[in-house]
Design a protein around this motif. Structure first.
Motif, short mmCIF file in Angstrom:
data_model
loop_
_atom_site.label_atom_id
_atom_site.label_comp_id
_atom_site.label_asym_id
_atom_site.label_seq_id
_atom_site.Cartn_x
_atom_site.Cartn_y
_atom_site.Cartn_z
N UNK A 15 0.86 -1.18 0.00
CA UNK A 15 0.00 0.00 0.00
C UNK A 15 0.90 1.23 0.00
N UNK A 16 0.43 2.27 -0.65
CA UNK A 16 1.16 3.54 -0.64
C UNK A 16 0.52 4.45 0.39
N UNK A 17 1.33 4.89 1.36
CA UNK A 17 0.83 5.76 2.42
C UNK A 17 0.69 7.19 1.91
N UNK A 18 0.06 8.03 2.73
CA UNK A 18 -0.26 9.38 2.28
C UNK A 18 0.95 10.29 2.09
N UNK A 19 2.15 9.81 2.47
CA UNK A 19 3.36 10.59 2.22
C UNK A 19 4.23 9.96 1.13
N UNK A 20 3.67 8.94 0.45
CA UNK A 20 4.40 8.28 -0.63
C UNK A 20 5.20 7.06 -0.21
N UNK A 21 5.35 6.85 1.09
CA UNK A 21 6.04 5.66 1.59
C UNK A 21 5.20 4.42 1.28
N UNK A 22 5.85 3.33 0.91
CA UNK A 22 5.11 2.09 0.66
C UNK A 22 5.29 1.12 1.82
N UNK A 23 4.23 0.37 2.10
CA UNK A 23 4.22 -0.58 3.21
C UNK A 23 3.65 -1.91 2.72
N UNK A 24 4.30 -3.02 3.05
CA UNK A 24 3.74 -4.32 2.65
C UNK A 24 2.33 -4.52 3.21
N UNK A 25 1.47 -5.11 2.40
CA UNK A 25 0.10 -5.34 2.84
C UNK A 25 0.00 -6.41 3.91
N UNK A 26 0.95 -7.34 3.91
CA UNK A 26 0.98 -8.41 4.91
C UNK A 26 2.30 -8.31 5.67
N UNK A 254 -9.07 -3.49 1.50
CA UNK A 254 -7.91 -2.60 1.46
C UNK A 254 -7.40 -2.26 2.85
N UNK A 255 -7.40 -3.27 3.71
CA UNK A 255 -6.88 -3.15 5.07
C UNK A 255 -5.65 -4.03 5.18
N UNK A 256 -4.54 -3.46 5.64
CA UNK A 256 -3.31 -4.22 5.81
C UNK A 256 -3.44 -5.13 7.04
N UNK A 257 -2.64 -6.20 7.08
CA UNK A 257 -2.72 -7.16 8.18
C UNK A 257 -1.32 -7.49 8.70
N UNK A 258 -1.25 -7.87 9.98
CA UNK A 258 0.03 -8.23 10.60
C UNK A 258 -0.15 -9.51 11.43
#
Length: 303
Positions: A15-26, A254-258
Motif C-alpha cells: 500500500x502507498x501511504x499518504x506521504x508516498x512511503x510504501x508498506x507491505x500489505x501483509x 484494502x486493510x493491511x494485516x500483521x
C-alpha cells in the motif's frame, strides 16, 4: 492510498501511504513473543516465507531480541536494511513533550539497533496513569502527536501514525492542524469486531487502516472466530485455511494485516493469500460482527 493489487500478487503487494512511503500489505506481528530464541526462529521463518514487514512496540519488550534477529538474518537472506519495513510504537507512559518522546524513540532505536524505523505509532489514545475520562488526555495526545511530527519533519522516521484511535480521536487530531495526517491507524479488526464508520473515515482522509487480532482472540487462547463454522465452511469451499480466509477478508477491504504465529506452517500460510473470497461470502463474514465481540483494549472510553 493505493488499493491492493490483483490476488496473484498478495504476497508482495504494498500500500502507498499518504506521504508516498510504501508498506507491505501483509506484515509479521510479534505481540507476546518475548523469548529471544523464539524471535530468532520466527523471523527466520518469516523472511524465508517472504515477509518484509515486522511490527513491534516498546511495550512488547522484544525490540532487543529483534535487533539480534535482524543482525543475524538479514545477511543470511542477502537483504539490506532498506528492504524491510519496521514499525514500533510509543508507550502510553511516554506521551507528552518532545523531550520525552525523543528519548523514548531513541530508546526503541537503540533496542532495535537501527538508525530509524519506517513507521512510528502512538500506541493508544490514552496516557498512562490518567483516567480514561480525564480531559487532559486530549491535550497530552495533541502534544504527543506534535512531538511525532517533529521527528518526522526532521527526517528521523519515514512515516508516523496512530494505533487504537477511534473516529473521535482522529477528528480531534485533524482539527488540531499539526500539518501531518497520520499515515496509518492500527486497530483491532476482524469479522467479530469491525467498524465501517472508522474504515470510511480513514479512507476519506487517506489513512491506511491496519488490522491486528485478525484471527480473533487467539492471543488470549480464544479460537471461537478462527473455528467458527461459517469460517470453516468458506475455507473448505476455497480450499484454504480458516486463518487465510480471515486475513484475506481484511485485505479485500484494502486493510493491511500483521498476523502473528510461531508455527512455521502457519507463518507460510498466512502470507499465501493469492485467492479471492466471493462477495456473498465476504458479506457472510462481515455479518458475524452483528454482536461485536472485542478481544483487545477498548479505546472508545478514552475522551
Amino acid at each position: 492510498m493505493a488499493t491492493a493489487m490483483d490476488p496473484e500478487s498478495y504476497t508482495t503487494t504494498k500500500f502507498t501511504l499518504n506521504n508516498g512511503t510504501t508498506i507491505p500489505g501483509v506484515g509479521f506481528g510479534t505481540y507476546r513473543i518475548r523469548c529471544g530464541d523464539v524471535i530468532m526462529k520466527v523471523v527466520d521463518e518469516a523472511l524465508a516465507a517472504g515477509y518484509r514487514m515486522f511490527d513491534t512496540a516498546a511495550v512488547y519488550h522484544n525490540e532487543g531480541h529483534l535487533k539480534k534477529a535482524f543482525q543475524t538474518l538479514l545477511p543470511k537472506y542477502g537483504l539490506e536494511r532498506e528492504e524491510i519495513f519496521i514499525t514500533t510504537k510509543l508507550s502510553p507512559s511516554d506521551h507528552g513533550s518532545l523531550e520525552v518522546v525523543r528519548k523514548a524513540y531513541k530508546h526503541s532505536l537503540d533496542n532495535l539497533g537501527l538508525d530509524y524505523v519506517d513507521l512510528y505509532l502512538i500506541h493508544f489514545p490514552g496516557t498512562a496513569k490518567l483516567a480514561c475520562d480525564d480531559k487532559r488526555n486530549i491535550d497530552i495526545r495533541n502534544m504527543t502527536w506534535a512531538s511525532l511530527v517533529d521527528l518526522y519533519d526532521n527526517g528521523l522516521v519515514n512515516a508516523i501514525g496512530v494505533s487504537n484511535f477511534t473516529v473521535k480521536h482522529l477528528q480531534q487530531l485533524l482539527r488540531s492542524n499539526h500539518g501531518v495526517i497520520p499515515a496509518v491507524n492500527q486497530v483491532e479488526w476482524h469479522p467479530f469486531y469491525h467498524q465501517q464508520e472508522l474504515l470510511d473515515y480513514c479512507k476519506e482522509n487517506d489513512i491506511l487502516l491496519q488490522a491486528y487480532c485478525s484471527l480473533g482472540g487467539t492471543s488470549a487462547n480464544n479460537d471461537s472466530l478462527l473455528k467458527h463454522p461459517l469460517v470453516t465452511k468458506i475455507a473448505n469451499k476455497l480450499e484454504v485455511t480458516n486463518a487465510q480466509v480471515l486475513l484475506r477478508w481484511a485485505l479485500q477491504q484494502d486493510i493491511a494485516v500483521i498476523p502473528k504465529s510461531t508455527d512455521p506452517r502457519h507463518i507460510k500460510d498466512n502470507i499465501a493469500l493469492n485467492f479471492t473470497i466471493p462477495n456473498e461470502d465476504m458479506r457472510i463474514l462481515s455479518d458475524l460482527g452483528s454482536h461485536k465481540i472485542k478481544y483487545a483494549w477498548d479505546p472508545s472510553v478514552v475522551v
